[in-house]
Design an enzyme around this catalytic site. Structure first.
Site, mmCIF file in Angstrom:
data_model
loop_
_atom_site.group_PDB
_atom_site.id
_atom_site.type_symbol
_atom_site.label_atom_id
_atom_site.label_comp_id
_atom_site.label_asym_id
_atom_site.label_seq_id
_atom_site.Cartn_x
_atom_site.Cartn_y
_atom_site.Cartn_z
ATOM 1 N N ASP A 1 0.715 -1.037 -0.063
ATOM 2 C CA ASP A 1 -0.083 0.036 0.062
ATOM 3 C C ASP A 1 0.836 1.329 -0.014
ATOM 4 O OD1 ASP A 1 -2.907 1.070 0.784
ATOM 5 O OD2 ASP A 1 -1.520 1.952 2.302
ATOM 6 N N GLU B 1 13.577 -15.363 -1.420
ATOM 7 C CA GLU B 1 13.860 -16.479 -0.579
ATOM 8 C C GLU B 1 12.825 -17.722 -0.649
ATOM 9 O OE1 GLU B 1 14.268 -15.534 3.417
ATOM 10 O OE2 GLU B 1 16.142 -14.030 3.116
#
Ligand code: BGC
Length: 546
Positions: free
Chosen positions: A202, A261
């Protein structure tokens, strides 16, 4: 399509505003169990994934965009187990799940802020942006908040001002502080570990501002920013100091490292503010930045050929290797069926065109709940309004309630949005439904083949199988007609010609636009008449050729 293509690239993502999707516990407000109940419907539309607006613990001053605990579900929406069930069900239906992460600010009820305001020398004193008043007691600089008034509020305890780009209940986090970063990274890991497929980040352009807190200059070029109504005085400032500090990129790199990751996760930046297209492009330019950016550009663009062409050109000029996500409606803007509709001509043909155009542009697409049903903006009377932004600027700007009213699932009272409560009573929904939505409800549209829902579903299924539409290049073509937009999407030797008639008049299409042998794709084109060699584009025609 190749399996190598990332799921989000060119995908269609369905945006769910949880307060207004489905109320399973009968309190008049949507919830996570309600979303889970309706996931079959979403999957059946053929979309690739969902993005759910915030459902975290919150005092709801900005309806969840003021987070009081980043890892807890607000009891109004359910609990973490409800979310896990939602995630499992979505995955079983092959839907990816993106969630909102609101990191530019927290709620003033977050324990971090409560501690931060205690004193200027506690462990969290530097987790928000605090500043001394000017000698005359006024705020440290001229920055304004999006929702009206200064971007600074005086805290009587600390005897200092704190920064908030939105409501005073949304203090800006100090993302320069590495402890704050560490907490946000842990939050990201928490959701990724649970199996969430991506984040919509956001208000990213508000992550970092000028640490010297210099004034914003006045806007002098006469232009209007794409994320603000003209009634808002912030539109008179150029947010060169209060937003989008260059240091944001380094922070983006760190967030990207974390997501890398994990497998197949996607980061979508919400970018508004000054020069949004350029900023969005910058945030997604390299493999160490975000995967794609959600752009506001269609919200401020007028619905005509010249504005659309300018938008295409500007985008292609700045986007480079980056990728955008288009949208024509969301929980912050007037619904497209009202915003772009010119007031005459067949509304259903118009609705179809206004959604098929952005879904045919080069990029991904976010479809806001209700767009597949052709919902218009709801006229919410002042006494029922909830949005503080709309209440502040009423009546010239009515805020965001009109696009946030609940879904209409069937023709029963309140559109079947709420289940009955434990005592068998049907609650009043938190915002009223419009009669048009109840008439155009989901069940009715699913039963009628000509409905906008049906037509969109067909288009989405077709688009999914066409690499040219999903990931192909785009080239504008001069149509030779004032209000006909034409462009080609291409992948290798595969070319799809897309033609849109914006005018109210019928036009005969120039055959020169077509390559040898290209034929109209009948079941997804709309308002097009073919007689022999002659192709007539009726008002709001969508003509796709392959
Ligand atoms: C969200 C809004 C919210 C604001 C502050 C926006 O970009 O979409 O609904 O009010 O951020 O969090």
């Amino acid at each position: 399509m190749s399996d190598q293509i990332e799921w989000w690239r060119g995908g269609v993502i369905y945006q769910i505003y949880p307060r207004s999707f489905m109320d399973a516990n009968g309190d008049g407000i949507g919830d996570l169990k309600g979303i889970t109940q309706k996931l079959d419907y979403v999957a059946d539309l053929g979309v690739d994934g969902i993005w759910i607006s915030p459902f975290f613990k919150s005092p709801m001053k900005d309806f969840g965009y003021d987070v009081a605990d980043y890892r807890e579900v607000d009891p109004m929406f359910g609990c973490l187990n409800d979310f896990k069930e939602l995630l499992d069900k979505a995955h079983s239906l092959n839907l990816k799940v993106m969630i909102d992460q609101v990191w530019s600010h927290s709620s003033n009820e977050h324990e971090w802020f409560i501690e931060s305001r205690e004193s200027a020398n506690n462990a969290k004193s530097d987790w928000y942006i605090w500043a001394e008043a000017k000698p005359d007691g006024t705020p440290p600089n001229n920055w304004l908040s999006y929702f009206g008034g200064p971007a600074w509020t005086w805290d009587t305890k600390r005897k200092q001002y704190y920064l908030h780009h939105f409501l005073r209940e949304q203090p800006a986090l100090n993302i320069w502080n590495t402890d704050v970063r560490a907490e946000l990274i842990d939050t990201a890991r928490f959701w990724f570990d649970m199996g969430v497929d991506g984040f919509r980040l956001d208000a990213m352009h508000q992550y970092l501002a000028d640490p010297l807190l210099r004034d914003n200059p006045a806007r002098t070029d006469g232009s209007t920013p794409s994320d603000l109504p003209p009634e808002n005085p912030l539109s008179m400032q150029s947010r060169t100091n209060s937003a989008n500090h260059a240091g944001t990129i380094e922070w983006l790199n760190i967030i990207r490292e974390i997501s890398d990751e994990y497998q197949d996760r996607a980061l979508m930046a919400e970018v508004g503010g000054e020069d949004a297209a350029q900023v969005a492009a910058n945030y997604v330019q390299a493999s160490d930045r975000f995967h794609f950016a959600y752009t506001f550009d269609l919200f401020s663009c007028s619905y005509n050929k010249s504005d659309m062409e300018a938008l295409f050109k500007n985008t292609e000029e700045v986007i480079g290797t980056g990728w955008l996500c288009w949208s024509n409606s969301n929980h912050d803007v007037q619904r497209v069926a009202s915003r772009w509709y010119p007031g005459q001509g067949n509304q259903s043909d118009f609705n179809y065109q206004a959604s098929i155009l952005p879904m045919s542009m080069r990029g991904s697409y976010c479809m806001y709940q209700g767009e597949e049903l052709g919902f218009k903006e709801t006229d919410v009377p002042f006494e029922k309004m909830q949005d503080p932004y709309g209440i502040e600027f009423y009546p010239e700007f009515k805020g965001r309630d009109g696009c946030r009213t609940p879904m209409a699932w069937d023709h029963t009272e309140h559109g079947g949005f709420s289940a009955v409560d434990a005592d068998g009573n049907l609650p009043e929904p938190w915002l009223p439904l419009s009669q048009q939505h109840i008439e155009d409800n989901v069940s009715w549209q699913k039963e009628h083949e000509g409905s906008i829902y049906y037509r969109m579903k067909k288009y989405i299924a077709w688009r999914k199988k066409e690499p040219a539409m999903r990931t192909g290049a785009v080239e504008l073509i001069e149509s030779g007609e004032e209000n006909i937009l034409a462009f080609v999407r291409s992948e290798g030797d595969d070319h799809i010609m897309c033609v849109f008639n914006f005018s109210y008049e019928e036009k005969i299409m120039d055959q020169k636009l077509l390559k040898d042998g290209q034929k109209l794709i009948e079941n997804i084109s709309s308002a097009v008449k073919v007689e022999g060699d002659q192709i007539t584009l009726m008002p709001f025609a969508v003509a796709l050729f392959k």
